[in-house]
Design a protein around this motif. Sequence first.
Motif, mmCIF file in Angstrom:
data_model
loop_
_atom_site.group_PDB
_atom_site.id
_atom_site.type_symbol
_atom_site.label_atom_id
_atom_site.label_comp_id
_atom_site.label_asym_id
_atom_site.label_seq_id
_atom_site.Cartn_x
_atom_site.Cartn_y
_atom_site.Cartn_z
ATOM 1 N N ALA A 231 23.633 32.035 -1.068
ATOM 2 C CA ALA A 231 23.124 31.824 -2.237
ATOM 3 C C ALA A 231 22.388 33.246 -2.369
ATOM 4 C CB ALA A 231 21.353 31.453 -1.820
ATOM 5 N N PHE A 232 21.536 34.563 -0.977
ATOM 6 C CA PHE A 232 20.925 35.636 -0.702
ATOM 7 C C PHE A 232 22.463 36.489 -1.993
ATOM 8 C CE2 PHE A 232 19.918 39.413 0.563
ATOM 9 C CZ PHE A 232 18.498 39.791 -0.224
ATOM 10 N N ALA A 233 23.308 36.132 -1.267
ATOM 11 C CA ALA A 233 24.222 37.336 -1.863
ATOM 12 C C ALA A 233 23.809 37.164 -3.473
ATOM 13 C CB ALA A 233 25.526 37.143 -1.105
ATOM 14 N N THR A 234 24.047 35.997 -4.009
ATOM 15 C CA THR A 234 24.620 35.597 -5.340
ATOM 16 C C THR A 234 22.995 36.387 -5.950
ATOM 17 O OG1 THR A 234 25.296 33.383 -5.197
ATOM 18 C CG2 THR A 234 24.344 33.855 -7.355
ATOM 19 N N VAL A 235 22.027 36.029 -5.202
ATOM 20 C CA VAL A 235 20.728 36.684 -6.002
ATOM 21 C C VAL A 235 20.833 37.965 -5.977
ATOM 22 C CG1 VAL A 235 17.959 36.859 -5.627
ATOM 23 C CG2 VAL A 235 19.325 34.423 -4.816
ATOM 24 N N GLU A 236 21.473 38.663 -5.279
ATOM 25 C CA GLU A 236 21.784 40.070 -4.796
ATOM 26 C C GLU A 236 22.235 40.659 -6.546
ATOM 27 O OE1 GLU A 236 22.133 41.838 -0.655
ATOM 28 O OE2 GLU A 236 23.671 40.399 -1.269
ATOM 29 N N GLU A 237 23.412 40.582 -5.979
ATOM 30 C CA GLU A 237 24.420 40.641 -7.438
ATOM 31 C C GLU A 237 24.064 40.251 -9.087
ATOM 32 O OE1 GLU A 237 27.684 38.250 -7.126
ATOM 33 O OE2 GLU A 237 28.587 39.257 -6.089
ATOM 34 N N ASP A 238 22.648 39.785 -9.184
ATOM 35 C CA ASP A 238 21.908 39.421 -10.457
ATOM 36 C C ASP A 238 21.360 39.844 -10.790
ATOM 37 O OD1 ASP A 238 23.837 37.372 -10.903
ATOM 38 O OD2 ASP A 238 22.925 35.877 -10.528
ATOM 39 N N ALA A 239 20.257 40.406 -9.454
ATOM 40 C CA ALA A 239 18.776 41.122 -9.337
ATOM 41 C C ALA A 239 18.900 42.582 -8.749
ATOM 42 C CB ALA A 239 18.636 40.479 -8.343
ATOM 43 N N ALA A 240 19.994 42.981 -8.478
ATOM 44 C CA ALA A 240 20.024 44.965 -8.573
ATOM 45 C C ALA A 240 19.240 45.279 -8.159
ATOM 46 C CB ALA A 240 21.522 44.802 -10.087
ATOM 47 N N GLU A 241 18.752 46.722 -9.095
ATOM 48 C CA GLU A 241 17.722 47.047 -8.511
ATOM 49 C C GLU A 241 16.327 46.774 -8.546
ATOM 50 O OE1 GLU A 241 17.908 46.710 -13.500
ATOM 51 O OE2 GLU A 241 19.446 47.122 -11.668
ATOM 52 N N GLU A 242 16.213 44.908 -8.795
ATOM 53 C CA GLU A 242 14.586 44.874 -8.766
ATOM 54 C C GLU A 242 14.892 44.609 -7.186
ATOM 55 O OE1 GLU A 242 12.720 43.999 -10.979
ATOM 56 O OE2 GLU A 242 13.642 44.167 -13.161
ATOM 57 N N LEU A 243 15.928 44.321 -6.711
ATOM 58 C CA LEU A 243 15.965 44.113 -5.137
ATOM 59 C C LEU A 243 14.796 45.896 -4.473
ATOM 60 C CD1 LEU A 243 18.847 43.037 -4.099
ATOM 61 C CD2 LEU A 243 17.171 41.752 -4.295
ATOM 62 N N LEU A 254 17.900 40.084 7.217
ATOM 63 C CA LEU A 254 19.166 40.828 7.212
ATOM 64 C C LEU A 254 19.741 40.570 9.078
ATOM 65 C CD1 LEU A 254 21.255 41.965 3.716
ATOM 66 C CD2 LEU A 254 21.040 40.037 5.070
ATOM 67 N N MET A 255 19.519 42.522 9.785
ATOM 68 C CA MET A 255 19.641 42.837 10.780
ATOM 69 C C MET A 255 19.230 41.642 11.770
ATOM 70 S SD MET A 255 21.191 45.012 9.538
ATOM 71 C CE MET A 255 21.717 45.046 10.424
ATOM 72 N N CYS A 256 17.943 40.857 11.320
ATOM 73 C CA CYS A 256 17.565 39.440 12.269
ATOM 74 C C CYS A 256 18.544 38.986 12.829
ATOM 75 C CB CYS A 256 16.298 39.428 12.260
ATOM 76 S SG CYS A 256 15.616 38.071 13.215
ATOM 77 N N ALA A 257 18.700 38.414 11.230
ATOM 78 C CA ALA A 257 20.322 37.112 11.270
ATOM 79 C C ALA A 257 21.294 37.911 11.935
ATOM 80 C CB ALA A 257 20.712 36.823 9.552
ATOM 81 N N PHE A 258 21.783 39.574 11.585
ATOM 82 C CA PHE A 258 23.120 39.691 12.630
ATOM 83 C C PHE A 258 22.779 39.428 13.694
ATOM 84 C CE2 PHE A 258 24.691 43.128 14.114
ATOM 85 C CZ PHE A 258 25.908 43.033 13.664
ATOM 86 N N GLY A 259 22.168 39.561 14.219
ATOM 87 C CA GLY A 259 21.313 39.647 15.902
ATOM 88 C C GLY A 259 21.959 38.280 16.017
ATOM 89 N N GLY A 274 26.895 44.334 2.513
ATOM 90 C CA GLY A 274 27.808 44.972 1.515
ATOM 91 C C GLY A 274 27.240 44.631 -0.096
ATOM 92 N N THR A 275 26.844 43.068 -0.679
ATOM 93 C CA THR A 275 26.875 43.832 -1.416
ATOM 94 C C THR A 275 25.218 43.887 -1.935
ATOM 95 O OG1 THR A 275 28.172 41.186 -1.518
ATOM 96 C CG2 THR A 275 26.277 41.562 -3.025
ATOM 97 N N LEU A 276 25.212 44.092 -1.125
ATOM 98 C CA LEU A 276 23.364 44.352 -1.170
ATOM 99 C C LEU A 276 23.508 46.403 -1.576
ATOM 100 C CD1 LEU A 276 20.424 44.937 -1.198
ATOM 101 C CD2 LEU A 276 20.824 45.242 1.260
ATOM 102 N N ALA A 277 24.550 46.742 -0.837
ATOM 103 C CA ALA A 277 24.641 48.264 -0.949
ATOM 104 C C ALA A 277 25.472 48.240 -2.152
ATOM 105 C CB ALA A 277 25.707 48.753 -0.107
ATOM 106 N N GLN A 323 30.335 53.856 0.121
ATOM 107 C CA GLN A 323 30.206 54.320 -1.657
ATOM 108 C C GLN A 323 28.437 54.021 -2.036
ATOM 109 O OE1 GLN A 323 33.027 50.797 -2.187
ATOM 110 N NE2 GLN A 323 33.556 51.948 -3.945
ATOM 111 N N ALA A 324 28.102 53.311 -1.587
ATOM 112 C CA ALA A 324 26.509 53.795 -2.122
ATOM 113 C C ALA A 324 25.556 54.512 -1.178
ATOM 114 C CB ALA A 324 24.996 52.780 -1.461
ATOM 115 N N LEU A 325 26.104 55.490 0.274
ATOM 116 C CA LEU A 325 25.047 56.481 0.342
ATOM 117 C C LEU A 325 25.273 57.582 -0.114
ATOM 118 C CD1 LEU A 325 24.631 54.747 4.234
ATOM 119 C CD2 LEU A 325 23.319 54.648 2.034
ATOM 120 N N GLY A 326 26.822 58.042 -0.391
ATOM 121 C CA GLY A 326 27.363 58.942 -1.051
ATOM 122 C C GLY A 326 26.979 60.156 0.186
ATOM 123 N N VAL A 327 26.876 61.533 -0.003
ATOM 124 C CA VAL A 327 26.601 62.233 0.608
ATOM 125 C C VAL A 327 25.966 62.018 2.044
ATOM 126 C CG1 VAL A 327 27.481 64.305 -0.400
ATOM 127 C CG2 VAL A 327 25.131 63.084 -0.102
#
Length: 566
Positions: A231-243, A254-259, A274-277, A323-327
């Motif tokens: 569900a969060f990934a869906t919201v990320e796609e819709d929200a984009a820069e609002e995040l 996310l990183m707490c969940a990762f652990g 990845g969707t957040l990036a 791709q998101a971070l570029g250099v």
Amino acid sequence: MEYMLQVNKDPDEEVALEACEFWSAYCDAQLPSENLKELLPRLIPVLLSNMAYADDDESLLDAEEDESQPDRDQDLKPRFHTSRLHGSEDFDDNDDDSFNVWNLRKCSAAAIDVLSNVFGDEILPALMPLIQAKLSTSGDEAWKEREAAVLTLGAIAEGCFNGLYPHLSEANDKFPLIRSISCWTLSRFGKYLIQEGGNPKGYEQFEKVLMGLLRRLLDSNKRVQEAACSAFATVEEDAAEELVPHLGVILQHLMCAFGKYQRRNLRIVYDAIGTLADSVREELNKPAYLEILMPPLVAKWQQLSNSDKDLFPLLECFTSISQALGVGFAPFAQPVFQRCMDIIQLQHMAKVDPASAGAQYDREFIVCSLDLLSGLAEGLGSGIESLVSQTNLRDLLLNCCMDEAPDVRQSAFALMGDLARVFPAYLQPRLIEFLQVASQQLSTNLTGENLSVANNACWAIGELAVKVRQEVSPIVTNVVSALALILQHAEAVNKSLVENSAITLGRLAWIRPDLVAPHMEHFVKPWCLALAMVRDDLEKEDAFRGLCAVNPSYWMQHMNDQVHTF
């Protein structure tokens, strides 16, 4: 309609399901809604009753599974990487198990969804008292009624948003499936709340939805974790820069969940990262954010072997991040680049002799690694030169461009095009070979996966052409003939290939108008039609330069016919 209403209550679920299909079909046929409106007070309770879980629903089997239970190999769904594609194709990558099996519950939810779109807030007077009554039930025996009520709120989100959004709240029920469906319901309101962003109340509600989903990311139940992450990934796609204002707290959750997560749900966290990036792009490139994000990912990267399939989603995640971070990805680029090279070489060895390689051949390792290398090239730009200059990537890439597997070729041509954009000199020693093998993809059987291969090969030829100019001359005539056929049969291929064909044809015409002009009469009309549909950007500008550069005398003779086409 009276008959269908009665049979929709049949105790035989198969009979009720067939009757339930009628309501969506009626609305889809755009028959008079007045006839249906009279039935709503009696129809809605039936649909709502049928939205509760059946006792034998397979989704109930693992609903209570705790996060501390390790995932077994058989618990992990097969995953399929989508090779990198340059163009405007859309892919549906929703592989959520909970939506795969069609049953009376899901058919009833779909019917409520369709009705809400037809009648909008008009259905709320008949619906909301039922929902509120179900939500207010207590006791363990009534949890299915509460869950069905939350599912209903999600189903009517699109049609009844205005009437519902002031009343949104997170369901913090002790039953996991209620918390799980709550996540899906909140995500259904996400894009509409974002549209209300100028409204202070709308923004406040969006923050509530966001924080509700983030809290559920850290749930102790595996099913809820999965639902919250999806569900969060869906919201990320819709929200984009609002995040962006919330990036710090999002990354911490996310990183707490990762652990916390076991292997299966860890894959979904990778997807969410990845969707957040992809959504916030360069906004992610802040030291404070990278300190939260990168150390756990790098640690996991180092733990996994080159033949561990858990590496796939991590490779995909790093592709989006690079791709998101570029250099800004430069400090992490060298070990990532070398790992990709090692993986490709290992798989080439395994293809010939698995015993000596110590691994079974799996081409998906090659595809994911090629796509990550493409992400590095796109993100680092000319900075990729220091990574590739003293390597054998050029030879590995050419071999991949000739691989028998379409998905390997597809990703290889994507990398060829990305290298052509940022470091064309690296391809120079084997330039003609790259051009020839790419041009061969345009005249093969253009069906199925070959369409996507041809799409990327076509794009790569165009990117290389604008960099090396006259050196593409040996392949121009063959490529023009192949692209002319594609444009003449545009209805038989996908939109992306048509657009890339039109652009590459224009680029070749710009460089060698003398070689393109003699063939113009065979494709000028479909070429103009295709270019008219391409979005305005530098690629389209290149194509129109070519359109203007081809034989002026041809245009003097034929312009009167074509001007009406434009």
